[in-house]
Write a protein that holds these residues in place. Sequence first.
Motif, PDB file in Angstrom:
ATOM      1  N   ARG A 106      20.610  -3.580  -2.663  1.00  0.00           N
ATOM      2  CA  ARG A 106      19.467  -3.000  -3.954  1.00  0.00           C
ATOM      3  C   ARG A 106      19.039  -2.789  -2.776  1.00  0.00           C
ATOM      4  NH1 ARG A 106      15.141  -6.085  -7.260  1.00  0.00           N
ATOM      5  NH2 ARG A 106      14.113  -4.102  -7.896  1.00  0.00           N
ATOM      6  N   SER A 107      18.524  -0.969  -2.530  1.00  0.00           N
ATOM      7  CA  SER A 107      17.779  -0.551  -1.627  1.00  0.00           C
ATOM      8  C   SER A 107      16.379  -1.065  -1.559  1.00  0.00           C
ATOM      9  CB  SER A 107      17.275   0.813  -1.671  1.00  0.00           C
ATOM     10  OG  SER A 107      16.851   1.651  -0.726  1.00  0.00           O
ATOM     11  N   THR A 108      15.866  -1.598  -0.651  1.00  0.00           N
ATOM     12  CA  THR A 108      14.057  -1.508  -0.852  1.00  0.00           C
ATOM     13  C   THR A 108      13.239  -0.743   0.784  1.00  0.00           C
ATOM     14  OG1 THR A 108      14.633  -2.958   1.541  1.00  0.00           O
ATOM     15  CG2 THR A 108      14.652  -3.791  -0.601  1.00  0.00           C
ATOM     16  N   HIS A 109      14.039   0.473   0.465  1.00  0.00           N
ATOM     17  CA  HIS A 109      13.229   1.370   1.312  1.00  0.00           C
ATOM     18  C   HIS A 109      12.508   2.199   0.602  1.00  0.00           C
ATOM     19  CE1 HIS A 109      13.295   4.903   4.191  1.00  0.00           C
ATOM     20  NE2 HIS A 109      13.417   5.786   3.136  1.00  0.00           N
ATOM     21  N   LEU A 110      11.168   2.302   1.399  1.00  0.00           N
ATOM     22  CA  LEU A 110      10.281   3.265   1.122  1.00  0.00           C
ATOM     23  C   LEU A 110      10.055   4.295   1.750  1.00  0.00           C
ATOM     24  CD1 LEU A 110       7.523   0.543   0.776  1.00  0.00           C
ATOM     25  CD2 LEU A 110       8.648   1.355  -0.657  1.00  0.00           C
ATOM     26  N   PRO A 111       9.622   5.591   0.888  1.00  0.00           N
ATOM     27  CA  PRO A 111      10.030   6.460   1.567  1.00  0.00           C
ATOM     28  C   PRO A 111       8.844   7.011   3.129  1.00  0.00           C
ATOM     29  CG  PRO A 111       8.571   6.987  -0.502  1.00  0.00           C
ATOM     30  CD  PRO A 111       9.132   5.348  -0.202  1.00  0.00           C
ATOM     31  N   ALA A 112       9.621   7.237   3.581  1.00  0.00           N
ATOM     32  CA  ALA A 112       9.004   7.802   4.851  1.00  0.00           C
ATOM     33  C   ALA A 112       7.769   8.844   5.019  1.00  0.00           C
ATOM     34  CB  ALA A 112       9.686   7.997   6.345  1.00  0.00           C
ATOM     35  N   ALA A 113       7.929  10.044   3.392  1.00  0.00           N
ATOM     36  CA  ALA A 113       6.883  10.393   3.580  1.00  0.00           C
ATOM     37  C   ALA A 113       5.212  10.198   2.868  1.00  0.00           C
ATOM     38  CB  ALA A 113       6.563  11.801   2.067  1.00  0.00           C
ATOM     39  N   VAL A 114       5.415   9.014   3.076  1.00  0.00           N
ATOM     40  CA  VAL A 114       4.187   8.263   2.456  1.00  0.00           C
ATOM     41  C   VAL A 114       3.794   7.663   4.391  1.00  0.00           C
ATOM     42  CG1 VAL A 114       2.572   6.232   1.828  1.00  0.00           C
ATOM     43  CG2 VAL A 114       4.009   8.174   0.566  1.00  0.00           C
ATOM     44  N   ARG A 115       2.972   7.428   4.734  1.00  0.00           N
ATOM     45  CA  ARG A 115       2.867   7.056   6.228  1.00  0.00           C
ATOM     46  C   ARG A 115       1.704   5.615   6.303  1.00  0.00           C
ATOM     47  NH1 ARG A 115       4.617  10.747  10.670  1.00  0.00           N
ATOM     48  NH2 ARG A 115       6.166  11.283  10.451  1.00  0.00           N
ATOM     49  N   VAL A 116       0.905   4.496   6.437  1.00  0.00           N
ATOM     50  CA  VAL A 116       0.024   3.415   6.864  1.00  0.00           C
ATOM     51  C   VAL A 116       0.079   3.143   7.488  1.00  0.00           C
ATOM     52  CG1 VAL A 116      -0.731   1.592   5.419  1.00  0.00           C
ATOM     53  CG2 VAL A 116       0.709   3.114   4.386  1.00  0.00           C
ATOM     54  N   GLU A 117      -1.438   2.808   8.314  1.00  0.00           N
ATOM     55  CA  GLU A 117      -1.586   1.800   9.121  1.00  0.00           C
ATOM     56  C   GLU A 117      -2.991   1.386   9.249  1.00  0.00           C
ATOM     57  OE1 GLU A 117      -1.968   4.964  12.764  1.00  0.00           O
ATOM     58  OE2 GLU A 117      -3.621   6.183  11.685  1.00  0.00           O
ATOM     59  N   GLN A 127       7.763  14.178   0.664  1.00  0.00           N
ATOM     60  CA  GLN A 127       8.993  15.020   2.219  1.00  0.00           C
ATOM     61  C   GLN A 127       9.487  14.244   2.056  1.00  0.00           C
ATOM     62  OE1 GLN A 127       9.273  18.003   2.861  1.00  0.00           O
ATOM     63  NE2 GLN A 127      10.026  17.224   3.791  1.00  0.00           N
ATOM     64  N   PRO A 128      11.348  14.085   2.018  1.00  0.00           N
ATOM     65  CA  PRO A 128      12.299  13.608   2.367  1.00  0.00           C
ATOM     66  C   PRO A 128      12.043  13.629   4.372  1.00  0.00           C
ATOM     67  CG  PRO A 128      12.960  15.832   1.472  1.00  0.00           C
ATOM     68  CD  PRO A 128      11.583  15.724   1.298  1.00  0.00           C
ATOM     69  N   THR A 129      12.617  12.768   4.796  1.00  0.00           N
ATOM     70  CA  THR A 129      12.893  12.705   6.147  1.00  0.00           C
ATOM     71  C   THR A 129      14.403  12.063   6.605  1.00  0.00           C
ATOM     72  OG1 THR A 129      12.218  10.259   6.604  1.00  0.00           O
ATOM     73  CG2 THR A 129      10.088  12.235   6.363  1.00  0.00           C
ATOM     74  N   LEU A 130      14.281  12.204   7.819  1.00  0.00           N
ATOM     75  CA  LEU A 130      15.591  11.641   7.687  1.00  0.00           C
ATOM     76  C   LEU A 130      15.990  10.264   7.523  1.00  0.00           C
ATOM     77  CD1 LEU A 130      18.738  12.444   9.758  1.00  0.00           C
ATOM     78  CD2 LEU A 130      17.620  11.179  11.832  1.00  0.00           C
ATOM     79  N   ALA A 131      15.219   9.559   8.244  1.00  0.00           N
ATOM     80  CA  ALA A 131      14.497   8.055   7.505  1.00  0.00           C
ATOM     81  C   ALA A 131      15.575   7.745   5.899  1.00  0.00           C
ATOM     82  CB  ALA A 131      14.082   7.096   8.016  1.00  0.00           C
ATOM     83  N   ILE A 166       0.702  -1.179  -0.040  1.00  0.00           N
ATOM     84  CA  ILE A 166      -0.103  -0.058  -0.210  1.00  0.00           C
ATOM     85  C   ILE A 166       0.503   0.949   0.045  1.00  0.00           C
ATOM     86  CG2 ILE A 166      -1.346   0.771   1.272  1.00  0.00           C
ATOM     87  CD1 ILE A 166      -3.231  -0.879   1.847  1.00  0.00           C
ATOM     88  N   GLN A 167       1.793   1.246   0.861  1.00  0.00           N
ATOM     89  CA  GLN A 167       2.426   1.934   0.892  1.00  0.00           C
ATOM     90  C   GLN A 167       3.570   1.940  -0.634  1.00  0.00           C
ATOM     91  OE1 GLN A 167       6.366   1.630   2.959  1.00  0.00           O
ATOM     92  NE2 GLN A 167       5.761   4.021   3.390  1.00  0.00           N
ATOM     93  N   ARG A 168       4.330   1.615  -1.063  1.00  0.00           N
ATOM     94  CA  ARG A 168       4.556   1.560  -2.130  1.00  0.00           C
ATOM     95  C   ARG A 168       3.637   2.108  -3.385  1.00  0.00           C
ATOM     96  NH1 ARG A 168       5.222  -3.636  -4.054  1.00  0.00           N
ATOM     97  NH2 ARG A 168       3.066  -3.361  -4.584  1.00  0.00           N
ATOM     98  N   ASP A 169       2.640   1.593  -3.315  1.00  0.00           N
ATOM     99  CA  ASP A 169       1.342   1.770  -4.295  1.00  0.00           C
ATOM    100  C   ASP A 169       0.997   3.410  -4.418  1.00  0.00           C
ATOM    101  OD1 ASP A 169       1.218  -0.443  -5.544  1.00  0.00           O
ATOM    102  OD2 ASP A 169      -0.618  -1.557  -4.528  1.00  0.00           O
ATOM    103  N   ALA A 170       0.496   3.894  -2.776  1.00  0.00           N
ATOM    104  CA  ALA A 170       0.420   5.418  -2.880  1.00  0.00           C
ATOM    105  C   ALA A 170       1.940   6.336  -3.028  1.00  0.00           C
ATOM    106  CB  ALA A 170       0.089   5.241  -1.328  1.00  0.00           C
TER     107      ALA A 170
END
Length: 122
Positions: free
Chosen positions: A46-57, A27-31, A9-13
Amino acid sequence: MTSAQARDIQRDAAQAALAEPGVAALQPTLADRLAAATAAIRPTERSTHLPAAVRVERLTATPGWRVEVRCMLHPGHRALDVARRVRERVRTTLTSNPTRQVDRIIVQVTVTATATRGRASA
Protein backbone atom coordinates in the motif's frame (compact mmCIF):
# COMPACT_ATOMS: atom_id res chain seq x y z
CA MET A 1 6.46 20.10 14.17
CA THR A 2 5.91 16.43 13.98
CA SER A 3 6.04 14.67 10.66
CA ALA A 4 2.56 13.27 11.38
CA GLN A 5 1.14 16.80 11.64
CA ALA A 6 2.79 17.83 8.40
CA ARG A 7 1.52 14.69 6.62
CA ASP A 8 -2.03 15.31 7.87
CA ILE A 9 -1.94 18.91 6.68
CA GLN A 10 -0.44 17.86 3.35
CA ARG A 11 -3.10 15.16 2.83
CA ASP A 12 -5.98 17.48 3.77
CA ALA A 13 -4.66 20.28 1.56
CA ALA A 14 -4.28 17.92 -1.41
CA GLN A 15 -7.82 16.59 -1.00
CA ALA A 16 -9.23 20.11 -0.70
CA ALA A 17 -7.39 21.30 -3.82
CA LEU A 18 -8.52 18.31 -5.87
CA ALA A 19 -12.13 18.88 -4.78
CA GLU A 20 -12.20 22.36 -6.33
CA PRO A 21 -13.94 22.49 -9.73
CA GLY A 22 -11.44 23.31 -12.45
CA VAL A 23 -8.51 21.48 -10.87
CA ALA A 24 -7.49 18.59 -13.13
CA ALA A 25 -4.65 17.27 -10.97
CA LEU A 26 -1.81 18.20 -8.71
CA GLN A 27 1.45 18.89 -10.50
CA PRO A 28 3.33 15.59 -10.65
CA THR A 29 6.99 15.63 -9.75
CA LEU A 30 9.75 13.09 -10.19
CA ALA A 31 8.99 11.76 -6.69
CA ASP A 32 5.34 11.25 -7.65
CA ARG A 33 6.30 9.41 -10.82
CA LEU A 34 8.74 7.17 -8.97
CA ALA A 35 6.12 6.36 -6.35
CA ALA A 36 3.63 5.44 -9.09
CA ALA A 37 6.21 3.25 -10.80
CA THR A 38 6.99 1.48 -7.53
CA ALA A 39 3.30 0.88 -6.90
CA ALA A 40 2.98 -0.67 -10.36
CA ILE A 41 5.88 -3.03 -9.66
CA ARG A 42 4.69 -3.98 -6.18
CA PRO A 43 0.90 -3.66 -6.25
CA THR A 44 0.46 -5.57 -3.00
CA GLU A 45 2.24 -2.87 -1.00
CA ARG A 46 0.00 0.00 0.00
CA SER A 47 1.42 3.35 -1.06
CA THR A 48 1.64 6.03 1.61
CA HIS A 49 3.16 8.53 -0.79
CA LEU A 50 1.70 12.02 -0.58
CA PRO A 51 1.95 14.30 -3.60
CA ALA A 52 5.04 16.48 -3.70
CA ALA A 53 2.85 19.13 -5.34
CA VAL A 54 1.74 20.06 -1.82
CA ARG A 55 4.53 21.30 0.41
CA VAL A 56 4.07 22.04 4.08
CA GLU A 57 6.45 23.79 6.43
CA ARG A 58 6.23 25.18 9.93
CA LEU A 59 6.66 28.94 10.17
CA THR A 60 9.59 29.93 12.35
CA ALA A 61 8.94 33.61 13.07
CA THR A 62 5.34 33.13 14.19
CA PRO A 63 3.35 30.03 15.12
CA GLY A 64 1.63 28.57 12.09
CA TRP A 65 2.06 26.80 8.78
CA ARG A 66 2.95 27.62 5.19
CA VAL A 67 1.28 25.42 2.56
CA GLU A 68 2.21 25.52 -1.13
CA VAL A 69 -0.10 23.84 -3.66
CA ARG A 70 0.88 23.33 -7.31
CA CYS A 71 -1.99 22.32 -9.56
CA MET A 72 -3.02 21.83 -13.17
CA LEU A 73 -6.36 23.04 -14.52
CA HIS A 74 -9.02 21.69 -16.83
CA PRO A 75 -9.33 23.66 -20.08
CA GLY A 76 -11.65 26.64 -20.04
CA HIS A 77 -10.97 27.69 -16.44
CA ARG A 78 -9.30 30.98 -15.56
CA ALA A 79 -6.12 30.34 -13.59
CA LEU A 80 -6.59 33.32 -11.27
CA ASP A 81 -10.17 32.40 -10.35
CA VAL A 82 -9.36 28.76 -9.67
CA ALA A 83 -6.20 29.63 -7.72
CA ARG A 84 -8.17 31.96 -5.46
CA ARG A 85 -10.86 29.33 -4.85
CA VAL A 86 -8.25 26.64 -4.15
CA ARG A 87 -6.47 28.93 -1.69
CA GLU A 88 -9.70 29.65 0.17
CA ARG A 89 -10.83 26.00 0.16
CA VAL A 90 -7.47 24.78 1.49
CA ARG A 91 -7.38 27.49 4.16
CA THR A 92 -10.96 26.73 5.25
CA THR A 93 -10.31 22.98 5.30
CA LEU A 94 -7.19 23.33 7.42
CA THR A 95 -8.63 25.82 9.92
CA SER A 96 -12.00 24.08 10.33
CA ASN A 97 -10.54 20.87 11.76
CA PRO A 98 -11.22 21.08 15.53
CA THR A 99 -8.42 18.64 16.41
CA ARG A 100 -5.79 20.76 14.67
CA GLN A 101 -4.67 23.92 16.40
CA VAL A 102 -3.72 26.39 13.70
CA ASP A 103 -2.67 29.85 14.82
CA ARG A 104 -1.78 31.11 11.38
CA ILE A 105 -1.80 29.56 7.95
CA ILE A 106 -0.40 30.91 4.70
CA VAL A 107 -1.60 29.18 1.54
CA GLN A 108 0.16 29.76 -1.77
CA VAL A 109 -1.35 28.29 -4.94
CA THR A 110 0.53 28.06 -8.23
CA VAL A 111 -1.15 26.99 -11.45
CA THR A 112 1.52 25.17 -13.41
CA ALA A 113 -0.36 23.96 -16.49
CA THR A 114 -3.67 23.47 -18.24
CA ALA A 115 -4.64 19.89 -19.02
CA THR A 116 -5.61 19.27 -22.64
CA ARG A 117 -6.97 15.89 -23.71
CA GLY A 118 -5.22 14.00 -20.98
CA ARG A 119 -1.99 15.96 -21.31
CA ALA A 120 -0.76 19.12 -19.70
CA SER A 121 0.48 22.19 -21.48
CA ALA A 122 2.58 24.79 -19.72
